[in-house]
Write a protein that holds these residues in place. Sequence first.
Motif, short mmCIF file in Angstrom:
data_model
loop_
_atom_site.label_atom_id
_atom_site.label_comp_id
_atom_site.label_asym_id
_atom_site.label_seq_id
_atom_site.Cartn_x
_atom_site.Cartn_y
_atom_site.Cartn_z
N LEU A 1 -0.11 5.12 3.68
CA LEU A 1 -1.19 4.84 2.73
C LEU A 1 -1.54 6.00 1.83
O LEU A 1 -1.50 7.15 2.23
CB LEU A 1 -2.46 4.49 3.52
CG LEU A 1 -2.31 3.29 4.42
CD1 LEU A 1 -3.41 3.31 5.44
CD2 LEU A 1 -2.34 2.05 3.59
N PHE B 1 2.78 -1.57 -2.55
CA PHE B 1 1.66 -2.52 -2.52
C PHE B 1 0.39 -1.81 -2.96
O PHE B 1 0.26 -0.60 -2.79
CB PHE B 1 1.42 -3.04 -1.09
CG PHE B 1 2.62 -3.70 -0.49
CD1 PHE B 1 2.89 -5.04 -0.77
CD2 PHE B 1 3.48 -3.00 0.32
CE1 PHE B 1 4.01 -5.65 -0.24
CE2 PHE B 1 4.60 -3.60 0.86
CZ PHE B 1 4.87 -4.93 0.59
N ILE C 1 2.63 -9.65 3.05
CA ILE C 1 3.26 -8.32 3.02
C ILE C 1 4.49 -8.32 3.94
O ILE C 1 5.55 -7.81 3.57
CB ILE C 1 2.27 -7.22 3.43
CG1 ILE C 1 1.19 -7.06 2.35
CG2 ILE C 1 2.97 -5.88 3.63
CD1 ILE C 1 0.18 -5.95 2.59
N PRO D 1 3.84 3.20 -5.43
CA PRO D 1 3.41 2.26 -4.39
C PRO D 1 4.28 1.01 -4.33
O PRO D 1 4.80 0.57 -5.36
CB PRO D 1 2.00 1.89 -4.85
CG PRO D 1 2.03 2.01 -6.33
CD PRO D 1 2.99 3.13 -6.64
N LEU E 1 -2.29 -2.76 7.99
CA LEU E 1 -1.14 -2.13 7.35
C LEU E 1 -0.44 -1.15 8.29
O LEU E 1 0.78 -1.02 8.26
CB LEU E 1 -1.56 -1.40 6.07
CG LEU E 1 -2.25 -2.24 5.00
CD1 LEU E 1 -2.28 -1.49 3.68
CD2 LEU E 1 -1.57 -3.57 4.79
N ARG F 1 2.12 -7.73 -6.07
CA ARG F 1 1.86 -7.06 -4.79
C ARG F 1 0.50 -6.37 -4.82
O ARG F 1 0.28 -5.38 -4.14
CB ARG F 1 2.97 -6.03 -4.50
CG ARG F 1 4.28 -6.69 -4.18
CD ARG F 1 5.43 -5.72 -4.36
NE ARG F 1 6.66 -6.33 -3.88
CZ ARG F 1 7.40 -5.82 -2.89
NH1 ARG F 1 7.04 -4.69 -2.31
NH2 ARG F 1 8.49 -6.43 -2.49
N ILE G 1 3.25 0.84 7.40
CA ILE G 1 3.14 1.20 5.98
C ILE G 1 2.40 2.53 5.90
O ILE G 1 1.52 2.80 6.72
CB ILE G 1 2.37 0.09 5.23
CG1 ILE G 1 3.25 -1.15 5.15
CG2 ILE G 1 1.94 0.54 3.84
CD1 ILE G 1 2.56 -2.34 4.54
N GLY H 1 -4.64 2.13 -1.28
CA GLY H 1 -5.70 1.26 -0.80
C GLY H 1 -7.06 1.92 -0.88
O GLY H 1 -7.17 3.14 -0.89
N ALA I 1 1.50 2.01 0.40
CA ALA I 1 0.44 1.20 -0.20
C ALA I 1 -0.68 2.11 -0.69
O ALA I 1 -1.01 3.09 -0.03
CB ALA I 1 -0.11 0.21 0.82
#
Lengths: 425, 267
Positions: free
Chosen positions: A88, A141, A197, A139, A81, A168, A86, A72, A70
């Motif tokens: 990042l 998300f 998610i 990614p 997350l 997403r 997940i 972010g 993801a």
Amino acid sequence: MGIGSFKQNIINKIQNNLDIGSIRKILKFISNPLVFYIYGLTFKSVSDKYLNKYSLTYMREVYCGNYPIAYGSLFIPYELLNSLNIRLVLPEVMGGFTAGLGVTGKTLADAANNWYSSDLCTFHRSASGAANMDLFPKPDFIICSNLACDAACKSFEDMAKKFKIEDRFYLIDIPYENDNAAIRYLSGQLENIFFDISEKLKIKPDTDNLKKAVSSSNKLRKHLLEVNKTRERLLDYPQYYNGLSYILPLFGLAGTEKAARLYGIMEKELKIKLKNQLPSRKMKKLLWMHLKPYYRNDIFNILEENNCRVVCEEITDVFWKEMDVQKPFDSLADKMLSNPLRGNGQNRINAILSMAEKYEIDAAILFSHWGCRQSNGLARILKDSLADKKIPLLILDGDCVDKNNCPSGQLKTRIEGFAEIINSL
Amino acid sequence: MYSCGIDIGSVSTEAVILKDSDIDEKNFEICSYIIGRTGSDIKTASENIFNDALSMAKIKKEDIRNIIATGYGRKNVSLADRNITEITCHASGVLSVFPEVKTIIDIGGQDSKVIKIDRLTKKPIDFLMNDKCAAGTGRFLEVMAKALDIELEAFGKIFADTNERIEITSTCTVFAESEIVSLIGHGVDKRKIVKGLLYSVADRIISMVSRLGIEEPVALTGGVAKNSGIVGAIEEKLDTRLLIPFEPQITGALGAAALALKIAKSE
Ligand SMILES: Nc1ncnc2c1ncn2[C@@H]1O[C@H](COP(=O)(O)OP(=O)(O)OP(=O)(O)O)[C@@H](O)[C@H]1O
Ligand code: SF4
Ligand SMILES: [Mg+2]
């Protein structure tokens, strides 16, 4: 050929041929236990060594692992997350990563080719350029919030289109006020994101895991409180503990046991230093506002040479309450809402003034990062509010990511001039 | 006891030699001062100017107790005992001549700065420097003088003798230069352009002064203080008389020498 030019040749080669494949190779090479053991010897503090070790392992997982990815923005409650396992990519970390690799010139040029105006914050410009150049893994998300700043909302939306994952892309909307209705509104959004998610990852939503993440985050908070208290009293203060080097664990890894452990190690190390501390010269204590430059720079050395040290940073202070593990969504919403950068500018000013008192600072520096409206817009009021308490504030214009936008000579004169003033007060 | 201050600016390098004295309240007298170009070799520039100042004062290097370097090249003066920023040195230099000053404006070749002096302690308490670009500084004026084919030294008289002005809208040195070239192409009276330019530089300076808050008396230092056109434009806009030291360009070096003397005496 000397070692210096040999090293420079390798660096030039890496920079000229940088792509995701070569980044993977570099990460695999450095995180190899033997290589890291040797690399680790260069660190002067245990915390720093662990920071680098964990960051490298993490980056290796991001680039070479099979984890969902993801992108972010900084103030997302990553406990959410991380509980879903997940990995990042944060623009603040990535901007720093590209600056550290010395490829910011290329990433910014790529962003400019894609209509990113040069007055936009370089964290996002550089991250967008790097994503467009496929320097980061694709990614699954993208998640951002309008807490403090909405630079992320626009550049991330653009990335979501590029990667064709518009369904997403999540935008967390932060209410202006902090009250029960705001908590409900925010907590509802967090819950929806968590379930959505989980569904997209085709896993059963596991709130027990989330509760564990919140509990780890509480542990980190406890250690951080002690770290901040100890730092303030350390006279012989090694600059390697600069809190702003710990953006990844403090924000991105919040909710992981690793991040809590790292802050535990730091607490222990700093406390030992404090215990063994010999009385030494008294240095001027500084509060740092906003982020710092992430390319090689001399700022903290210059401060140190001039009898000044940063004892606390605006964004590493603990502004949130201990969270209720049984109510993870409400607690995380409350954590976000407690951020002094939310809402009225007075929230930030109050937080700064209370830090000034708590850490008994002598002076403050606002690093005025190019293009950052949210931080620089308050400069006048911050300066006046601190002046009322007889605390001088240096507004240091510069850029956290683009070293060409931050001439070192001028920076040096400003910092030294400021240090001369506060040392003679 | 002698001391020396050396100011390595982006355009000029100055050296000032002082001797302590009990005659007046300043506690020193100026033995010699020299102004030269900085050029590309800071080490040579500083050594040459130091030697010239020594021979002018008719003393030897060994006679000097303390040397302080200032200016953007301050770190590269190997003969100096220590270095101090332009901010502290300009403040010290001005206060040794005008002890009552509350605001100092220094306009050099590349930097312009405003320094605020505390009413009670008589020490600098705040300052501002121009951002990265050289607009509103001495180099900017030099480039414009060249584009206009008028000597910088003539700007003052033109300011005094010309009533009308042409507004120069570009603040960037490169754009302003081409704006001027195009105005000349259109047959605009060059004197009006000069007047417009002087006001545009004054505006930039006043924006910095306003940010810190103006407190009188105000002093102007640096090479640009010799440009009476700039002095006039700033005085008009601030509506105050500026105090200008007898040789404004040596203020940094004078302040460095005064601090060097003070430190040597206290040691
Ligand atoms: N006689 C003069 N008449 C008009 N302007 C002058 C005169 N002499 C010098 N100047 C101006 O002074 C400028 C140089 O100022 P100064 O010597 O204070 O700069 P500096 O200290 O080298 O630069 P900085 O402080 O920015 O590093 C020149 O660019 C020029 O514009
Ligand atoms: S530096 Fe400022 S503009 Fe950039 S992302 Fe952070 S808050 Fe937003
Ligand atoms: Mg100068």
